[in-house]
Enzyme design. Structure first.
Site, mmCIF file in Angstrom:
data_model
loop_
_atom_site.group_PDB
_atom_site.id
_atom_site.type_symbol
_atom_site.label_atom_id
_atom_site.label_comp_id
_atom_site.label_asym_id
_atom_site.label_seq_id
_atom_site.Cartn_x
_atom_site.Cartn_y
_atom_site.Cartn_z
ATOM 1 N N ASP A 373 46.564 42.196 40.808
ATOM 2 C CA ASP A 373 45.798 41.505 39.860
ATOM 3 C C ASP A 373 45.033 40.604 40.943
ATOM 4 O O ASP A 373 45.435 39.955 42.009
ATOM 5 C CB ASP A 373 46.312 40.862 38.971
ATOM 6 C CG ASP A 373 45.310 39.932 38.108
ATOM 7 O OD1 ASP A 373 44.457 40.411 37.596
ATOM 8 O OD2 ASP A 373 45.648 38.727 38.083
ATOM 9 N N LYS A 374 43.836 40.412 40.830
ATOM 10 C CA LYS A 374 43.167 39.497 41.696
ATOM 11 C C LYS A 374 43.151 38.052 41.333
ATOM 12 O O LYS A 374 43.968 37.387 42.075
ATOM 13 C CB LYS A 374 41.520 39.739 41.516
ATOM 14 C CG LYS A 374 40.615 38.998 42.577
ATOM 15 C CD LYS A 374 39.255 39.154 42.535
ATOM 16 C CE LYS A 374 38.538 38.478 41.403
ATOM 17 N NZ LYS A 374 38.339 36.943 41.643
ATOM 18 N N THR A 375 42.836 37.584 40.463
ATOM 19 C CA THR A 375 42.627 36.140 39.814
ATOM 20 C C THR A 375 44.345 35.608 39.851
ATOM 21 O O THR A 375 44.906 36.129 38.852
ATOM 22 C CB THR A 375 41.877 35.845 38.767
ATOM 23 O OG1 THR A 375 40.666 36.378 38.999
ATOM 24 C CG2 THR A 375 41.639 34.262 38.502
ATOM 25 N N THR A 520 40.546 43.995 38.675
ATOM 26 C CA THR A 520 39.781 42.640 38.401
ATOM 27 C C THR A 520 38.918 42.685 37.434
ATOM 28 O O THR A 520 38.485 43.771 36.966
ATOM 29 C CB THR A 520 39.356 41.964 39.469
ATOM 30 O OG1 THR A 520 38.764 40.667 39.195
ATOM 31 C CG2 THR A 520 38.263 42.869 40.267
ATOM 32 N N GLY A 521 38.899 41.902 36.529
ATOM 33 C CA GLY A 521 37.901 41.989 35.449
ATOM 34 C C GLY A 521 36.488 41.291 35.962
ATOM 35 O O GLY A 521 35.549 41.368 35.294
ATOM 36 N N ASP A 567 50.059 38.013 37.492
ATOM 37 C CA ASP A 567 50.549 36.679 37.441
ATOM 38 C C ASP A 567 50.499 36.123 36.025
ATOM 39 O O ASP A 567 50.712 35.018 35.565
ATOM 40 C CB ASP A 567 49.618 35.715 37.881
ATOM 41 C CG ASP A 567 48.206 35.387 37.341
ATOM 42 O OD1 ASP A 567 47.929 36.218 36.827
ATOM 43 O OD2 ASP A 567 47.777 34.458 37.440
ATOM 44 N N ASP A 571 48.505 40.644 31.959
ATOM 45 C CA ASP A 571 48.982 41.787 32.969
ATOM 46 C C ASP A 571 50.039 42.437 32.204
ATOM 47 O O ASP A 571 50.668 43.448 32.941
ATOM 48 C CB ASP A 571 49.316 41.446 34.280
ATOM 49 C CG ASP A 571 48.147 40.866 35.038
ATOM 50 O OD1 ASP A 571 46.939 41.293 34.706
ATOM 51 O OD2 ASP A 571 48.175 39.607 35.918
#
Length: 681
Positions: A373-375, A520-521, A567, A571
């Protein structure tokens, strides 16, 4: 940053509570008692063995002593001593046999009990008139060596499980509660309730998961999270029960007690992981069970073979049968995997890597693709300065940040906060003024400084031809400009900052042959920038939370074993869909419910550590299984006397030495897993 929730409590299961530390201590005390009991039985039995050796007719003949040590009733004394060592020294094995018989699961205790009982019963019959030879000395030395092997094994198991005991000991006995009248009362941890205010003096342990309401200090959380650097804590910060306060005095307000506390959940997870069985362990148990059956059949076959075909005495045939059963004990096999499991779980927990699902952890060694996941995972999940562009050679990026930070220190805007946090120094500012919707301005070192938006530049008809500015905008970054004394001097690009460890984590995973992807969104420009900066193989942008699991399935459809690193609860579906779900940055909330592995720190390198530890753990399991099964396969024909024609013949005691040595080697090899700690964190 996604919101975290505590894992759902399994039905019928209650997590250990800090005030249950005494019960946990009793559990470990029981193991310690077992170790102490084996130690005592070994030394007492060894002492009794000395006169048994001296009184044994066979050894007297071998030593050429003749009748020197014979006296009236010496064989009766020998029988009494042998009976004592059989009943006292052999008690743990006889009790274990009863338990295995009750469960209808014959194992190593059955083999040992049958072996020593056969030796004792036959020798006793000889003492009371049956024609043959006694081998009480073999019985005594066999029991001695078995006790020694079990004692060493128990010490190894104790060492592996000691991490749990260390976790329990992290909690202080009492807490300094601040009373309504301002007084201080020392109360037991069991009496703490959420909302209580506590005083934590310098050097003391934090009594409970709490929030700092007054004071400032640095807190050492290394024993809980693996983070070696003390973490600065001030008003509003959270502190974990069991961590150690530094030089400052803190007033904290209790947030979590009992089963909700971080430490209680960690203890529960470690216990569950150590008690759970992986596929490899189930395989080892199956092999051990069949090896026990083979050993019993082998002992019986050996006895019959020597009696019917070998033309040997019953004493000789019985000795061969006993040696086969002792040597073939799958003791090392029974220890091979469980000890590795205990050590790897404890080792991981010490470094902030919490294993909830052993099968998933074991599968981590075969991961072919990691999807991040990115953020909040690859990035910090907060605005930060990504680039500083100077349009004037006389001004360095650091000087531009100093000017900008000096002005923005008066502003509460998120962009202003990010700039201030990135500036190494700030200078006094005069005549500060906010420019509504456009930025802010002030005088620094006698120079007029403005931090403004692109819209302000358009209004003032200020332009730049620097090619770097459009590229920053294409990357989806927020760009603000710095005007000094009416001249456009530079620009600052802000974005969700990439964690410093992310690039190294991706590089190390790719070096291991693992593909690295990102979900990522965010828009494609931002996703492409992050992917290019970190060196990802692939990325999926503008993905809605409910679509993440579908993306995981799409990657799995390529035939890849996939790990998802996320995180938060957004997710959760993706973590559940992945072959290995890894929750990162859980902090004091141990995990989302669907994660297989929880990384306490917000550090992508810990995902690399999990893969490395999983590979090292599996390697140790296979090494131990290969040694244990290979040893038994080679030792059984040797014990049966197949090579007796060449003068190679094992006594029961020698077989016991080899069996115990095999067990010790397996235990030692498992303990060497601690060297994998260099891969962790």
């Amino acid at each position: 940053m996604h919101e975290h929730h505590l894992p759902a409590e399994p039905a019928g299961k209650t997590a250990p509570q800090p005030h249950q530390a005494h019960q946990d201590h009793e559990h470990h005390h029981a193991h310690g008692h077992m170790e102490g009991d084996l130690k005592k039985r070994f030394w007492v039995s060894l002492l009794v063995t000395i006169p048994i050796l001296l009184l044994s007719p066979m050894l007297q003949e071998m030593a050429g002593l003749g009748e020197a040590l014979r006296f009236a009733g010496d064989l009766a004394v020998l029988w009494v001593l042998a009976t004592f060592i059989y009943l006292y020294g052999g008690a743990p094995f006889l009790s274990g046999f009863k338990e295995e018989f009750r469960r209808r699961q014959p194992g190593m205790m059955t083999l040992i009990a049958v072996a020593i009982t056969a030796a004792y019963a036959y020798s006793s019959l000889v003492i009371f008139g049956l024609s043959g030879s006694v081998f009480y000395w073999e019985l005594a030395t066999l029991i001695d060596i078995m006790l020694l092997g079990h004692w060493i094994e128990m010490k190894s198991v104790q060492g592996a499980s000691r991490a749990l005991e260390e976790l329990v000991r992290l909690m202080p006995a009492t807490a300094h509660k601040i009373l309504p009248d301002g007084g201080i009362a020392d109360i037991p941890l069991a009496n703490l309730e959420p909302g209580d205010r506590l005083l934590v003096r310098p050097g003391e342990k934090i009594p409970a998961d709490s929030e700092v309401v007054e004071g400032e200090s640095a807190v050492n959380e290394s024993m809980l999270t693996g983070e070696s650097i003390p973490v600065k804590k001030q008003t509003g910060a959270t502190v974990i029960g069991g961590s150690i306060n530094g030089q400052g005095s803190l007033t904290i307000q209790v947030a979590k007690v009992g089963r909700d506390s971080f430490l209680a959940q960690v203890i529960d997870l470690v216990q569950q992981a150590q008690e759970s069985k992986s596929k490899t362990q189930n395989t080892a148990d199956t092999v051990a069970k069949w090896l026990t059956v083979v050993a019993l059949l082998g002992g019986g076959t050996t006895l019959l073979a020597w009696l019917l075909l070998g033309g040997q005495s019953f004493a000789f045939a019985l000795e061969r049968a006993v040696t086969v059963m002792v040597t073939a004990c799958p003791h090392a096999l029974g220890l091979a995997v469980p000890l590795v499991v205990a050590i790897s779980t404890s080792l991981a927990a010490k470094n902030g890597l919490l294993i909830r699902n052993r099968n998933a952890f074991e599968a981590a060694r075969n991961i072919q693709a990691v999807i991040f996941d990115k953020t909040g995972t690859l990035t910090a999940g907060a605005f930060g300065v990504a680039d500083v562009v100077s349009l004037d050679d006389r001004l360095s990026p650091a000087e531009l940040l100093t000017y900008a930070g000096s002005v923005e220190v008066r502003s509460e805007h998120p962009i202003a906060r990010a700039i201030v946090n990135s500036a190494t120094t700030v200078l006094p500012v005069e005549r500060f003024l906010a420019i509504p919707g456009k930025g802010s301005q002030g005088w620094v070192n006698g120079r007029e400084v403005k931090i403004v938006s692109p819209g302000y530049l358009q209004e003032q008809q200020l332009t730049t031809t620097d090619e770097r500015i459009p590229k920053l905008l294409e990357q989806g970054k927020t760009v603000v400009f710095i005007i000094i004394d009416g001249r456009l001097q530079g620009a600052i690009a802000l974005a969700d900052t990439i964690r410093p460890e992310s690039k190294e984590a991706v590089a190390r995973l790719r070096a291991m042959g693992i593909s690295c992807l990102m979900l990522t969104g965010d828009n494609r420009q931002v996703a492409k920038w992050v992917a290019d900066e970190i060196g990802l193989d692939e990325y999926f942008a503008e993905v809605l939370p409910q679509e993440k699991a579908a993306k995981i399935r799409a990657v799995q459809s390529r035939g890849l074993t996939v790990a998802m690193v996320g995180d938060g609860v957004n997710d959760a579906p993706a973590l559940a869909q992945a072959d290995v779900g890894i929750a990162i940055g859980a902090g004091t909330d141990v995990a989302v419910e669907t994660a297989d592995i929880i990384l306490v720190r917000s550090n992508p390198l810990d995902a690399v550590a999990i893969v490395g530890l999983a590979q090292a753990t599996y390697q140790k399991m296979i090494q131990n299984l290969a040694w244990a099964t290979g040893y038994n396969a080679l030792a059984m024909p040797l014990a049966a006397g197949v090579f007796s024609a060449w003068g190679i013949l094992l006594s029961p005691a020698a077989g016991a030495i080899l069996m115990s040595l095999s067990t010790v080697i397996v235990a030692f090899n498992a303990r060497r897993l601690a060297s994998a700690q260099s891969r962790v964190g």
